[in-house]
Design a protein around this motif. Structure first.
Motif, PDB file in Angstrom:
ATOM      1  N   ALA A  29       4.436  12.776  -1.414  1.00 36.52           N
ATOM      2  CA  ALA A  29       3.102  13.374  -1.499  1.00 36.52           C
ATOM      3  C   ALA A  29       2.683  13.629  -2.934  1.00 36.52           C
ATOM      4  O   ALA A  29       1.500  13.679  -3.248  1.00 36.52           O
ATOM      5  CB  ALA A  29       3.064  14.675  -0.696  1.00 36.52           C
ATOM      6  N   SER A  30       3.685  13.792  -3.805  1.00 38.28           N
ATOM      7  CA  SER A  30       3.351  14.061  -5.199  1.00 38.28           C
ATOM      8  C   SER A  30       2.930  12.811  -5.951  1.00 38.28           C
ATOM      9  O   SER A  30       2.386  12.910  -7.040  1.00 38.28           O
ATOM     10  CB  SER A  30       4.564  14.696  -5.909  1.00 38.28           C
ATOM     11  N   ILE A  31       3.173  11.576  -5.391  1.00 36.96           N
ATOM     12  CA  ILE A  31       2.782  10.337  -6.058  1.00 36.96           C
ATOM     13  C   ILE A  31       1.291  10.114  -5.839  1.00 36.96           C
ATOM     14  O   ILE A  31       0.813  10.161  -4.701  1.00 36.96           O
ATOM     15  CB  ILE A  31       3.593   9.152  -5.508  1.00 36.96           C
ATOM     16  N   PRO A  32       0.515   9.837  -6.847  1.00 41.90           N
ATOM     17  CA  PRO A  32      -0.936   9.630  -6.654  1.00 41.90           C
ATOM     18  C   PRO A  32      -1.214   8.352  -5.860  1.00 41.90           C
ATOM     19  O   PRO A  32      -0.468   7.367  -5.937  1.00 41.90           O
ATOM     20  CB  PRO A  32      -1.462   9.537  -8.093  1.00 41.90           C
ATOM     21  N   PRO A  33      -2.305   8.309  -5.089  1.00 36.87           N
ATOM     22  CA  PRO A  33      -2.625   7.106  -4.278  1.00 36.87           C
ATOM     23  C   PRO A  33      -2.872   5.873  -5.145  1.00 36.87           C
ATOM     24  O   PRO A  33      -2.587   4.750  -4.725  1.00 36.87           O
ATOM     25  CB  PRO A  33      -3.874   7.519  -3.503  1.00 36.87           C
ATOM     26  N   VAL A  34      -3.412   6.040  -6.329  1.00 34.41           N
ATOM     27  CA  VAL A  34      -3.680   4.875  -7.190  1.00 34.41           C
ATOM     28  C   VAL A  34      -2.390   4.162  -7.543  1.00 34.41           C
ATOM     29  O   VAL A  34      -2.327   2.926  -7.570  1.00 34.41           O
ATOM     30  CB  VAL A  34      -4.428   5.343  -8.453  1.00 34.41           C
ATOM     31  N   ALA A  35      -1.347   4.914  -7.797  1.00 36.48           N
ATOM     32  CA  ALA A  35      -0.074   4.291  -8.136  1.00 36.48           C
ATOM     33  C   ALA A  35       0.477   3.503  -6.955  1.00 36.48           C
ATOM     34  O   ALA A  35       1.060   2.427  -7.118  1.00 36.48           O
ATOM     35  CB  ALA A  35       0.917   5.359  -8.593  1.00 36.48           C
ATOM     36  N   ILE A  36       0.288   4.037  -5.734  1.00 37.26           N
ATOM     37  CA  ILE A  36       0.772   3.320  -4.548  1.00 37.26           C
ATOM     38  C   ILE A  36      -0.005   2.015  -4.372  1.00 37.26           C
ATOM     39  O   ILE A  36       0.568   0.957  -4.054  1.00 37.26           O
ATOM     40  CB  ILE A  36       0.646   4.219  -3.311  1.00 37.26           C
ATOM     41  N   LEU A  37      -1.343   2.029  -4.569  1.00 38.46           N
ATOM     42  CA  LEU A  37      -2.137   0.814  -4.441  1.00 38.46           C
ATOM     43  C   LEU A  37      -1.756  -0.229  -5.481  1.00 38.46           C
ATOM     44  O   LEU A  37      -1.632  -1.420  -5.184  1.00 38.46           O
ATOM     45  CB  LEU A  37      -3.628   1.165  -4.557  1.00 38.46           C
ATOM     46  N   LEU A  38      -1.550   0.200  -6.726  1.00 37.57           N
ATOM     47  CA  LEU A  38      -1.137  -0.743  -7.769  1.00 37.57           C
ATOM     48  C   LEU A  38       0.211  -1.364  -7.451  1.00 37.57           C
ATOM     49  O   LEU A  38       0.444  -2.562  -7.670  1.00 37.57           O
ATOM     50  CB  LEU A  38      -1.087  -0.027  -9.116  1.00 37.57           C
ATOM     51  N   PHE A  39       1.118  -0.560  -6.919  1.00 33.24           N
ATOM     52  CA  PHE A  39       2.419  -1.097  -6.567  1.00 33.24           C
ATOM     53  C   PHE A  39       2.290  -2.112  -5.426  1.00 33.24           C
ATOM     54  O   PHE A  39       2.951  -3.164  -5.426  1.00 33.24           O
ATOM     55  CB  PHE A  39       3.345   0.058  -6.154  1.00 33.24           C
TER      56      PHE A  39
ATOM     57  N   ILE B  24       2.218  -7.902  -3.591  1.00 31.45           N
ATOM     58  CA  ILE B  24       1.559  -9.046  -2.932  1.00 31.45           C
ATOM     59  C   ILE B  24       1.392 -10.192  -3.917  1.00 31.45           C
ATOM     60  O   ILE B  24       1.613 -11.370  -3.584  1.00 31.45           O
ATOM     61  CB  ILE B  24       0.207  -8.603  -2.348  1.00 31.45           C
ATOM     62  N   ALA B  25       0.989  -9.871  -5.158  1.00 32.00           N
ATOM     63  CA  ALA B  25       0.825 -10.933  -6.159  1.00 32.00           C
ATOM     64  C   ALA B  25       2.143 -11.615  -6.461  1.00 32.00           C
ATOM     65  O   ALA B  25       2.209 -12.835  -6.657  1.00 32.00           O
ATOM     66  CB  ALA B  25       0.220 -10.338  -7.436  1.00 32.00           C
ATOM     67  N   LEU B  26       3.230 -10.833  -6.489  1.00 31.24           N
ATOM     68  CA  LEU B  26       4.542 -11.423  -6.733  1.00 31.24           C
ATOM     69  C   LEU B  26       4.935 -12.355  -5.603  1.00 31.24           C
ATOM     70  O   LEU B  26       5.494 -13.444  -5.826  1.00 31.24           O
ATOM     71  CB  LEU B  26       5.576 -10.308  -6.910  1.00 31.24           C
ATOM     72  N   VAL B  27       4.645 -11.998  -4.346  1.00 34.82           N
ATOM     73  CA  VAL B  27       4.979 -12.855  -3.198  1.00 34.82           C
ATOM     74  C   VAL B  27       4.155 -14.139  -3.244  1.00 34.82           C
ATOM     75  O   VAL B  27       4.659 -15.246  -2.988  1.00 34.82           O
ATOM     76  CB  VAL B  27       4.742 -12.079  -1.884  1.00 34.82           C
ATOM     77  N   ILE B  28       2.860 -14.051  -3.594  1.00 37.11           N
ATOM     78  CA  ILE B  28       2.005 -15.247  -3.663  1.00 37.11           C
ATOM     79  C   ILE B  28       2.482 -16.184  -4.767  1.00 37.11           C
ATOM     80  O   ILE B  28       2.553 -17.417  -4.591  1.00 37.11           O
ATOM     81  CB  ILE B  28       0.542 -14.841  -3.882  1.00 37.11           C
ATOM     82  N   ALA B  29       2.839 -15.614  -5.909  1.00 32.48           N
ATOM     83  CA  ALA B  29       3.313 -16.447  -7.022  1.00 32.48           C
ATOM     84  C   ALA B  29       4.614 -17.142  -6.668  1.00 32.48           C
ATOM     85  O   ALA B  29       4.834 -18.328  -6.987  1.00 32.48           O
ATOM     86  CB  ALA B  29       3.487 -15.588  -8.283  1.00 32.48           C
ATOM     87  N   ALA B  30       5.521 -16.452  -5.960  1.00 36.72           N
ATOM     88  CA  ALA B  30       6.784 -17.084  -5.577  1.00 36.72           C
ATOM     89  C   ALA B  30       6.552 -18.186  -4.564  1.00 36.72           C
ATOM     90  O   ALA B  30       7.195 -19.232  -4.594  1.00 36.72           O
ATOM     91  CB  ALA B  30       7.721 -15.994  -5.000  1.00 36.72           C
TER      92      ALA B  30
END
Length: 260
Positions: free
Chosen positions: A233-243, A248-254
């Motif tokens: 709960a202490s992690i901000p939502p923006v950080a979760i979205l960026l992660f 997803i970008a890493l999976v597409i690139a692979a």
């Protein structure tokens, strides 16, 4: 012809003896008060690392005056005192503690204004002061420094007595009965009730404490499980979205790399 070089049978004979404190008679013979010798001796003791100029009214044979001053010094300070009997220019690296110079010498005022320089102006026919050093020169006693011995300002800490820890009485291990004791053992006698065994379930039901040193491994896992939702709960939502986007970008690139 060159004479033969030989070694001497006996080495040089060095003078043996000591000079005891005496009245400054050489100063008195030159027309000065003997107390001036004591003032010069005290100046040498008080300023060991500085130059002392003795200004005389006329040109004199100053070697007897130096001997009277050295006789008033302690024995351990006599060999450490350097002197010159007449004025002459010296290199900057040379250090001479006691220097005699006559009044009116060229450059005298400039020398007296140098930092750390001390001087004693001796006047003929005028008595010195009535200090202990001047009186010691008149009576033939050793001159002592006027500087007081500095006491150390370092304080020693006061150590408080350490509290004695009460020793836990040691329990003696159970003694084995000899075989003869079992012969007298009554099987019908009532045996003492055994101590209740420790139940592991009690550790899970016990409340958690804040001290990590009192937690068992299982109770530590429970405390971590309880603290994990609060950490998320202490992690901000923006950080979760960026992660998530980066994953997803890493999976597409692979995938594109494998298909290519």
């Amino acid at each position: 012809t060159v004479p033969a070089i030989e070694e001497r049978a006996n080495g040089p004979q060095l003078p043996v003896g000591d000079v005891s404190p005496r009245r400054a008679s050489a100063w008195e013979a030159a027309g000065f008060d003997p107390g001036w010798a004591g003032i010069v001796a005290r100046t040498l003791l008080d300023a060991r690392d500085s130059v002392c100029y003795v200004v005389l009214p006329s040109e004199l044979d100053t070697l007897p005056l130096v001997c009277d001053v050295l006789a008033l010094l302690p024995v351990d300070r006599r060999w450490l005192t350097t002197f010159s009997t007449r004025w002459q220019r010296m290199p900057a690296s040379a250090r001479c503690q006691l220097r005699f110079v006559r009044t009116g010498a060229s450059g005298l005022q400039t020398l007296l204004r140098e930092p750390g320089v001390r001087h004693v102006v001796v006047e003929q026919g005028k008595a010195a002061d009535s200090s202990d050093a001047a009186q010691a020169a008149r009576e033939g006693k050793t001159v002592e420094t006027s500087l007081k011995q500095v006491t150390s300002a370092r304080t020693h800490p006061a150590f408080a007595p350490t509290a004695q820890i009460a020793e836990t009485p040691r329990k003696e291990p159970p003694r084995l009965r000899p075989s003869s004791a079992w012969e007298d053992h009554d099987p019908d006698a009532e045996e003492p009730s055994p101590q209740p065994a420790f139940d592991v379930s009690d550790a899970f039901d016990a409340p958690l404490t804040s001290s990590p040193t009192q937690l068992t491994p299982s109770r530590r896992l429970r405390s971590i499980d309880r603290a994990s939702p609060s950490l998320l709960a202490s992690i901000p939502p923006v950080a979760i979205l960026l992660f998530a986007y980066s994953a997803i970008a890493l999976v597409i690139a692979a995938t594109l790399f494998i298909l290519s």
